[in-house]
Design an enzyme around this catalytic site. Structure first.
Site, PDB file in Angstrom:
ATOM      1  N   TYR A 169      -2.452  -1.000   8.009  1.00 39.47           N
ATOM      2  CA  TYR A 169      -3.472  -1.734   8.705  1.00 39.47           C
ATOM      3  C   TYR A 169      -3.279  -1.419  10.115  1.00 39.47           C
ATOM      4  O   TYR A 169      -2.264  -0.913  10.626  1.00 39.47           O
ATOM      5  CB  TYR A 169      -3.351  -3.331   8.322  1.00 39.47           C
ATOM      6  CG  TYR A 169      -3.510  -3.753   6.931  1.00 39.47           C
ATOM      7  CD1 TYR A 169      -4.785  -3.870   6.402  1.00 39.47           C
ATOM      8  CD2 TYR A 169      -2.330  -3.643   6.110  1.00 39.47           C
ATOM      9  CE1 TYR A 169      -4.905  -4.489   5.313  1.00 39.47           C
ATOM     10  CE2 TYR A 169      -2.406  -4.149   4.645  1.00 39.47           C
ATOM     11  CZ  TYR A 169      -3.670  -4.435   4.161  1.00 39.47           C
ATOM     12  OH  TYR A 169      -4.046  -5.054   3.267  1.00 39.47           O
ATOM     13  N   GLN A 201      -1.019   2.302  -6.127  1.00 37.43           N
ATOM     14  CA  GLN A 201      -2.588   2.498  -6.047  1.00 37.43           C
ATOM     15  C   GLN A 201      -3.382   1.787  -7.014  1.00 37.43           C
ATOM     16  O   GLN A 201      -4.518   1.415  -6.768  1.00 37.43           O
ATOM     17  CB  GLN A 201      -2.744   4.054  -5.506  1.00 37.43           C
ATOM     18  CG  GLN A 201      -2.448   4.584  -4.303  1.00 37.43           C
ATOM     19  CD  GLN A 201      -2.798   5.958  -4.095  1.00 37.43           C
ATOM     20  OE1 GLN A 201      -2.809   6.468  -4.951  1.00 37.43           O
ATOM     21  NE2 GLN A 201      -2.803   6.396  -2.888  1.00 37.43           N
ATOM     22  N   SER A 261      -7.806  -2.699  -1.836  1.00 38.37           N
ATOM     23  CA  SER A 261      -8.724  -1.390  -1.652  1.00 38.37           C
ATOM     24  C   SER A 261      -9.694  -1.400  -2.485  1.00 38.37           C
ATOM     25  O   SER A 261     -10.844  -0.964  -2.082  1.00 38.37           O
ATOM     26  CB  SER A 261      -7.784  -0.271  -2.003  1.00 38.37           C
ATOM     27  OG  SER A 261      -6.811  -0.050  -0.648  1.00 38.37           O
ATOM     28  N   ARG A 285       0.935  -1.292   0.123  1.00 41.91           N
ATOM     29  CA  ARG A 285      -0.110   0.057  -0.007  1.00 41.91           C
ATOM     30  C   ARG A 285       0.982   1.201   0.041  1.00 41.91           C
ATOM     31  O   ARG A 285       1.057   1.873   0.912  1.00 41.91           O
ATOM     32  CB  ARG A 285      -0.877   0.140   1.179  1.00 41.91           C
ATOM     33  CG  ARG A 285      -2.004  -0.932   1.112  1.00 41.91           C
ATOM     34  CD  ARG A 285      -3.247  -1.054   1.878  1.00 41.91           C
ATOM     35  NE  ARG A 285      -4.342  -1.544   1.441  1.00 41.91           N
ATOM     36  CZ  ARG A 285      -5.675  -1.789   1.861  1.00 41.91           C
ATOM     37  NH1 ARG A 285      -5.607  -1.424   3.560  1.00 41.91           N
ATOM     38  NH2 ARG A 285      -6.463  -2.381   1.180  1.00 41.91           N
ATOM     39  N   ASP A 300      -3.832  -1.617  -6.671  1.00 46.39           N
ATOM     40  CA  ASP A 300      -4.289  -2.256  -5.081  1.00 46.39           C
ATOM     41  C   ASP A 300      -5.601  -2.853  -5.026  1.00 46.39           C
ATOM     42  O   ASP A 300      -6.719  -2.298  -4.849  1.00 46.39           O
ATOM     43  CB  ASP A 300      -4.163  -1.009  -3.947  1.00 46.39           C
ATOM     44  CG  ASP A 300      -4.266  -1.124  -2.731  1.00 46.39           C
ATOM     45  OD1 ASP A 300      -4.763  -2.483  -2.650  1.00 46.39           O
ATOM     46  OD2 ASP A 300      -4.402  -0.406  -1.848  1.00 46.39           O
TER      47      ASP A 300
END
Length: 374
Positions: A229, A127, A133, A122, A130
């Site tokens: 996280y 991005q 997500s 992450r 990902d």
């Protein structure tokens, strides 16, 4: 270079790893795409759309397994299937390697280069790859809709000739991607929303969506991992956390739980005595159900009623929005393939943080530091 796309066979799995749109982009780059017949049907991508994209429709599943240079899937193929992959083939899917160490050893011994989409770091540069997500956002949205559907009340305030009905109250546990999307969706539906997370840095994001952030004093200890996280708390802090959650559950009509710890069972946030204290007709939607659940009474794949409270343990929430979930997964996959392929050939450049962390096995070795250091 042949990229193979399998029809998913896992129960409750309706997504497909590559959409016709992304297949067309790969074909333009000189890559052959073999798609198993019917692979996209449950995501509303019929075979003819793949053919129009330039992909080949292959009815023989074994041909795709044995002939692909790169095999892309959502779920990991079963053991007998990935044994059919040719030596040096590349498998890209959701491996969940931390939970399945035996699978990692088998892939290593077969000299399959396996990349785990769930291992994408992450970081800002990753991005567009990902998947977690992308899928978490869908899960949070769908969880809010399920909660609204199960609740026997209005969510927004209603002013009627018979009187004014106050808005329902919702509590979202965990303000990661799934939690933030659940907050946003519940707010759009008119609910009054509170949210709890052990990471104080998410307070601003929660409040920007119009929800109230429930604060619990947990001291100066770091509550977030390098990957963003939530960390597992010690027992004393867990007790403080549960005490705060208990008080807010009592007054909530809806509770959506989203707390996960990578490679570990989901933390128990809602104990049985908390459910007892909730109002009859309240609803808990436990997104973490597949990892054991955040509620002590969750039964995965079922909706159960305990003490008058409905507790939903949904199956594969992203798959329930299979068309958009497939589109997002496919675009994430395309971004990773563009990083991996150089002049149409795989280049495992482990000086690149994304490839280093995402590659689980390569040339008979375990590569990812998450596994080596675990």
């Amino acid at each position: 270079m042949i990229v193979g796309v399998l029809k998913e066979t896992a129960e409750h799995e309706r997504r497909v790893a590559l959409t016709p749109e992304v297949s067309a982009q790969l074909v333009k780059q000189g890559i052959e795409v073999w798609t198993e017949s019917g692979a996209g049907l449950e995501s509303n991508f019929p075979d003819h759309e793949y053919e129009e994209s330039g992909a080949s429709i292959v009815s023989d599943r074994n041909k795709i397994l044995t002939g692909s240079d790169i095999l892309v899937t959502i779920q990991t193929p079963d053991e007998e299937e990935f044994k059919k992959l040719k030596k040096g083939a590349i498998l890209i899917c959701l491996l969940w390697a931390l939970q399945h160490p035996e699978l990692v050893k088998q892939l290593r011994d077969l000299e399959v280069s396996a990349l785990g989409m769930d291992f994408i770091p992450r970081i800002s540069r990753a991005q567009n790859m990902d998947v977690l997500s992308s899928m978490s956002s869908i899960a949070g949205y769908k969880a809010a809709l399920i909660a609204a559907n199960e609740l026997d009340k209005y969510l927004p305030m209603m002013m009627t000739a018979a009187g004014t009905i106050p808005p329902s109250k919702s509590l979202v546990l965990g303000a990661g991607v799934a939690g933030l999307q659940a907050i946003a969706t519940l707010k759009r539906l008119g609910s009054v929303v509170e949210a709890f997370d052990i990471r104080p840095e998410v307070k601003e994001q929660v409040e920007s969506l119009g929800a109230k952030f429930v604060e619990v004093e947990l001291g100066e200890e770091e509550t977030q991992t390098e990957g963003g996280y939530a960390k597992e708390l010690d027992q004393k802090k867990q007790d403080l956390q549960r005490q705060a959650i208990h008080e807010h559950c009592k007054k909530s009509d809806i509770v959506v739980t989203t707390a996960l710890i990578p490679g570990r069972p989901a933390p128990i946030l809602i104990k049985e005595e908390m459910v007892k204290d909730m109002s009859p007709g309240s609803v808990i939607v436990d997104i973490a159900s597949e990892n054991g659940g955040n509620c002590e009474l969750t039964e995965h794949g079922k909706t159960v009623e305990k003490y008058g409270v409905k507790i939903v343990g949904p199956n594969n929430l992203p798959s329930q929005l299979s068309l958009h979930a497939s589109k997002l997964y496919s675009k994430n996959m395309y971004a990773l393939l563009n990083l991996l392929l150089e002049d149409g050939k795989p280049n495992f450049n482990f000086e690149d943080e994304i490839l280093l962390k995402t590659t689980v096995t390569h040339q008979g070795e375990i590569i990812s530091p998450m596994l080596k250091n675990g």
